[in-house]
Design a protein around this motif. Structure first.
Motif, PDB file in Angstrom:
ATOM      1  N   GLY A 229       0.779  -1.225   0.000  1.00 45.39           N
ATOM      2  CA  GLY A 229       0.000   0.000   0.000  1.00 45.39           C
ATOM      3  C   GLY A 229       0.814   1.279   0.000  1.00 45.39           C
ATOM      4  N   PHE A 230       0.159   2.336  -0.461  1.00 44.68           N
ATOM      5  CA  PHE A 230       0.761   3.669  -0.529  1.00 44.68           C
ATOM      6  C   PHE A 230      -0.215   4.684   0.049  1.00 44.68           C
ATOM      7  CE2 PHE A 230       2.769   1.153  -3.792  1.00 44.68           C
ATOM      8  CZ  PHE A 230       4.104   1.515  -3.711  1.00 44.68           C
ATOM      9  N   ARG A 231       0.324   5.772   0.532  1.00 45.27           N
ATOM     10  CA  ARG A 231      -0.511   6.869   1.017  1.00 45.27           C
ATOM     11  C   ARG A 231       0.041   8.176   0.480  1.00 45.27           C
ATOM     12  NH1 ARG A 231       2.145   9.491   5.243  1.00 45.27           N
ATOM     13  NH2 ARG A 231       3.857   8.328   6.198  1.00 45.27           N
ATOM     14  N   VAL A 232      -0.816   9.186   0.477  1.00 44.64           N
ATOM     15  CA  VAL A 232      -0.379  10.488  -0.025  1.00 44.64           C
ATOM     16  C   VAL A 232       0.036  11.357   1.149  1.00 44.64           C
ATOM     17  CG1 VAL A 232      -1.879  10.323  -2.027  1.00 44.64           C
ATOM     18  CG2 VAL A 232      -2.704  11.476   0.033  1.00 44.64           C
ATOM     19  N   PRO A 233       0.886  12.361   0.910  1.00 42.81           N
ATOM     20  CA  PRO A 233       1.272  13.266   2.004  1.00 42.81           C
ATOM     21  C   PRO A 233       0.050  13.999   2.566  1.00 42.81           C
ATOM     22  CG  PRO A 233       2.711  13.537   0.095  1.00 42.81           C
ATOM     23  CD  PRO A 233       1.577  12.679  -0.348  1.00 42.81           C
ATOM     24  N   GLY A 234       0.162  14.424   3.818  1.00 42.34           N
ATOM     25  CA  GLY A 234      -0.938  15.124   4.468  1.00 42.34           C
ATOM     26  C   GLY A 234      -0.969  16.611   4.191  1.00 42.34           C
ATOM     27  N   LEU A 235      -0.063  17.105   3.342  1.00 40.11           N
ATOM     28  CA  LEU A 235       0.061  18.547   3.120  1.00 40.11           C
ATOM     29  C   LEU A 235      -1.213  19.162   2.549  1.00 40.11           C
ATOM     30  CD1 LEU A 235       1.916  21.064   3.124  1.00 40.11           C
ATOM     31  CD2 LEU A 235       2.599  20.418   0.793  1.00 40.11           C
ATOM     32  N   ALA A 236      -1.863  18.482   1.618  1.00 41.41           N
ATOM     33  CA  ALA A 236      -3.066  19.042   1.003  1.00 41.41           C
ATOM     34  C   ALA A 236      -4.166  19.252   2.034  1.00 41.41           C
ATOM     35  CB  ALA A 236      -3.559  18.130  -0.119  1.00 41.41           C
ATOM     36  N   ARG A 237      -4.349  18.271   2.907  1.00 33.68           N
ATOM     37  CA  ARG A 237      -5.358  18.405   3.955  1.00 33.68           C
ATOM     38  C   ARG A 237      -4.992  19.531   4.919  1.00 33.68           C
ATOM     39  NH1 ARG A 237      -8.909  14.479   5.482  1.00 33.68           N
ATOM     40  NH2 ARG A 237      -7.611  12.819   4.579  1.00 33.68           N
ATOM     41  N   GLU A 238      -3.695  19.591   5.285  1.00 29.75           N
ATOM     42  CA  GLU A 238      -3.241  20.635   6.203  1.00 29.75           C
ATOM     43  C   GLU A 238      -3.406  22.026   5.587  1.00 29.75           C
ATOM     44  OE1 GLU A 238       0.771  19.504   6.781  1.00 29.75           O
ATOM     45  OE2 GLU A 238       0.274  17.618   7.802  1.00 29.75           O
ATOM     46  N   THR A 239      -3.293  22.114   4.272  1.00 28.92           N
ATOM     47  CA  THR A 239      -3.420  23.395   3.590  1.00 28.92           C
ATOM     48  C   THR A 239      -4.856  23.881   3.545  1.00 28.92           C
ATOM     49  OG1 THR A 239      -1.467  22.913   2.233  1.00 28.92           O
ATOM     50  CG2 THR A 239      -2.988  24.560   1.373  1.00 28.92           C
ATOM     51  N   GLY A 240      -5.796  22.962   3.680  1.00 34.13           N
ATOM     52  CA  GLY A 240      -7.198  23.332   3.602  1.00 34.13           C
ATOM     53  C   GLY A 240      -7.823  23.071   2.250  1.00 34.13           C
ATOM     54  N   LEU A 241      -7.105  22.336   1.390  1.00 36.30           N
ATOM     55  CA  LEU A 241      -7.686  21.968   0.107  1.00 36.30           C
ATOM     56  C   LEU A 241      -8.760  20.905   0.325  1.00 36.30           C
ATOM     57  CD1 LEU A 241      -4.485  21.585  -2.125  1.00 36.30           C
ATOM     58  CD2 LEU A 241      -5.778  23.650  -1.584  1.00 36.30           C
ATOM     59  N   ALA A 242      -9.722  20.862  -0.559  1.00 33.64           N
ATOM     60  CA  ALA A 242     -10.716  19.790  -0.508  1.00 33.64           C
ATOM     61  C   ALA A 242     -10.038  18.474  -0.874  1.00 33.64           C
ATOM     62  CB  ALA A 242     -11.855  20.092  -1.480  1.00 33.64           C
ATOM     63  N   VAL A 243     -10.143  17.480   0.009  1.00 33.34           N
ATOM     64  CA  VAL A 243      -9.499  16.186  -0.214  1.00 33.34           C
ATOM     65  C   VAL A 243     -10.521  15.076  -0.012  1.00 33.34           C
ATOM     66  CG1 VAL A 243      -7.218  17.019   0.462  1.00 33.34           C
ATOM     67  CG2 VAL A 243      -8.717  16.010   2.189  1.00 33.34           C
ATOM     68  N   ASP A 244     -10.225  13.894  -0.536  1.00 32.86           N
ATOM     69  CA  ASP A 244     -11.092  12.746  -0.314  1.00 32.86           C
ATOM     70  C   ASP A 244     -10.668  12.029   0.957  1.00 32.86           C
ATOM     71  OD1 ASP A 244      -8.805  11.321  -0.974  1.00 32.86           O
ATOM     72  OD2 ASP A 244      -9.648  10.351  -2.748  1.00 32.86           O
ATOM     73  N   GLU A 245     -11.251  10.852   1.216  1.00 30.90           N
ATOM     74  CA  GLU A 245     -10.967  10.152   2.466  1.00 30.90           C
ATOM     75  C   GLU A 245      -9.530   9.671   2.560  1.00 30.90           C
ATOM     76  OE1 GLU A 245     -12.506   7.352  -0.630  1.00 30.90           O
ATOM     77  OE2 GLU A 245     -13.125   9.289   0.190  1.00 30.90           O
ATOM     78  N   GLN A 246      -8.839   9.569   1.434  1.00 27.64           N
ATOM     79  CA  GLN A 246      -7.434   9.168   1.427  1.00 27.64           C
ATOM     80  C   GLN A 246      -6.483  10.355   1.478  1.00 27.64           C
ATOM     81  OE1 GLN A 246      -6.394   6.019  -1.440  1.00 27.64           O
ATOM     82  NE2 GLN A 246      -8.573   5.790  -1.860  1.00 27.64           N
ATOM     83  N   GLY A 247      -7.015  11.559   1.464  1.00 22.56           N
ATOM     84  CA  GLY A 247      -6.170  12.745   1.496  1.00 22.56           C
ATOM     85  C   GLY A 247      -5.759  13.255   0.138  1.00 22.56           C
ATOM     86  N   ARG A 248      -6.302  12.666  -0.931  1.00 20.95           N
ATOM     87  CA  ARG A 248      -5.985  13.139  -2.280  1.00 20.95           C
ATOM     88  C   ARG A 248      -6.794  14.392  -2.602  1.00 20.95           C
ATOM     89  NH1 ARG A 248      -6.963   7.964  -5.937  1.00 20.95           N
ATOM     90  NH2 ARG A 248      -8.892   7.998  -4.712  1.00 20.95           N
ATOM     91  N   VAL A 249      -6.192  15.291  -3.362  1.00 26.08           N
ATOM     92  CA  VAL A 249      -6.857  16.536  -3.723  1.00 26.08           C
ATOM     93  C   VAL A 249      -8.039  16.225  -4.647  1.00 26.08           C
ATOM     94  CG1 VAL A 249      -6.599  18.798  -4.794  1.00 26.08           C
ATOM     95  CG2 VAL A 249      -4.689  17.790  -3.528  1.00 26.08           C
ATOM     96  N   VAL A 250      -9.214  16.712  -4.292  1.00 21.30           N
ATOM     97  CA  VAL A 250     -10.391  16.528  -5.139  1.00 21.30           C
ATOM     98  C   VAL A 250     -10.347  17.559  -6.257  1.00 21.30           C
ATOM     99  CG1 VAL A 250     -12.908  16.489  -5.244  1.00 21.30           C
ATOM    100  CG2 VAL A 250     -11.728  15.640  -3.193  1.00 21.30           C
ATOM    101  N   VAL A 251     -10.328  17.071  -7.483  1.00 19.06           N
ATOM    102  CA  VAL A 251     -10.219  17.960  -8.640  1.00 19.06           C
ATOM    103  C   VAL A 251     -11.389  17.730  -9.583  1.00 19.06           C
ATOM    104  CG1 VAL A 251      -7.697  18.099  -8.547  1.00 19.06           C
ATOM    105  CG2 VAL A 251      -8.785  16.260  -9.859  1.00 19.06           C
TER     106      VAL A 251
END
Length: 376
Positions: A229-251
């Motif tokens: 398994g892999f995970r994404v960095p938490g930076l997007a969530r910390e920045t306040g971007l809209a992310v999904d349950e895995q922390g990926r940026v919702v685009v």
């Protein structure tokens, strides 16, 4: 905006590709931010672990003559109000008008106690290189995870070290995401290479002597390769971007953040939706598609045009099984196998081509991404 400032976070396959495209085909000032000063071919890490040589290309050499600026440092904060990226190590902040978030994914070792300390995460080049050194003396090695990376790792290790005990830990049934024909071929290869397989096995702990499984049994090993398994960095969530349950940026369908329109996200760090609402899987192929789409969207908007949405109808898994074998499995976007499976040497030739294009040619000739993606 006559000369926009574009910052690209991450210099993996997708980050390098889109930076090269934007620098070559727009009048923008493009700055690439990366924690290392070299380009790492992550798709070759399993080969590195098995003792094959791997070239690491200097990003400064790669960007020489392109006009791309390189800032080496770890991103500590994105200030979306000021449109500025803060870096570690005293590196000056990078201001932007458009930000491309391409930080990718990293090995998920935190979920299992001891995994970070006692296993070698194949997704990290340095750890794969350390496993190569450990294999000089290790009499046994266990690979955790039977996804495509796990299969490539265990078959390469078994082929490179036929005198060692090689084991594969699979959470489900071996090759359960493949078609029946592909599974049959995989089992034949695994048997030929003498790999011991533990199916429906969950790892609950790693220690210096190996692994503890959920049923209380042990899988002792001198070395453990981790591909589970892999995970994404938490930076997007910390920045306040809209992310999904895995922390990926919702685009949206043009890879633009749904919450911050000046930010685009591509590759593993993006939850990229196709026209029918399905999300692209993590991986280099889908990542390059997203890079091509985002490039077209950015250039279209800079020119005052309406960008075309991401168009993807199918996918495929190209899995090498050692130097002389492999599986090419066409799939739907949700991963279900479909179509005709190809196995054997033709797949290894195709995989070598894929690795060469993505790791050697695309960084220097980013237009190949656009040609391959057929986006626009």
């Amino acid at each position: 905006m006559t000369t926009p400032r574009i910052a690209v976070l991450g210099a993996g396959y997708t980050g390098v590709s889109i930076a090269g495209l934007l620098a070559k085909r727009t009048g923008a000032t493009v700055t690439v931010v990366n924690e290392r000063d070299r380009f790492v071919e992550r798709m070759r890490n399993h080969q590195l672990a098995a003792g094959r040589r791997q070239r690491h290309l200097s990003l400064r050499d790669l960007f020489d003559g392109t006009g791309i600026r390189l800032a080496v440092g770890r991103v500590t904060r994105i200030d979306t109000g000021e449109r500025s990226v803060q870096l570690s190590g005293g590196v000056a902040p990078i201001d932007y008008d458009i930000l491309v978030y391409a930080l990718g994914s990293q090995a998920e070792t935190d979920a299992v106690p001891g995994a970070a300390e006692h296993t070698y995460a194949i997704g990290v080049a340095e750890r794969a290189g350390q496993l190569r050194e450990r294999m000089r003396t290790a009499a046994s090695v266990t690979v955790v995870g039977a996804g495509p990376t796990g299969l490539e790792t265990v078959t390469d290790l078994a082929e490179a070290y036929p005198d060692r005990a090689v084991r594969l830990i699979a959470r489900g049934m071996l090759g359960d995401y493949l078609s029946e024909r592909a599974r049959d071929h995989l089992h034949r290869v695994i048997d030929r290479l003498g790999v011991q397989v533990s199916e429906n096995a969950a790892v609950v702990k790693a220690d210096a002597g190996g692994l503890v499984l959920a049923d209380g049994s042990r899988a002792d090993a001198d070395a453990v390769a981790w591909t589970a398994g892999f995970r994404v960095p938490g930076l997007a969530r910390e920045t306040g971007l809209a992310v999904d349950e895995q922390g990926r940026v919702v685009v949206d369908a043009t890879l633009r953040s749904v919450s911050h329109p000046e930010i685009y996200a591509i590759g593993d760090a993006a939850a990229a939706h196709t026209g029918d609402g399905r999300v692209l899987r993590m991986g280099c192929g889908p990542g390059q598609l997203s890079a091509a789409c985002a490039y077209h969207a950015i250039t279209a908007r800079l020119a005052g045009r309406t960008p075309a949405p991401l168009r993807v109808t199918n996918d495929a898994l190209c899995v090498s099984l050692g130097r002389r074998d492999g599986i090419l499995q066409p799939t739907d976007l949700d991963g279900r196998p479909r179509g005709r499976v190809i196995t054997g040497r033709p797949v290894t030739a195709l995989k070598r081509l894929v690795l060469s294009v993505n790791g050697r040619l695309t960084p220097r000739y980013p237009g190949l991404v656009v040609a391959g993606a057929r986006q626009g």
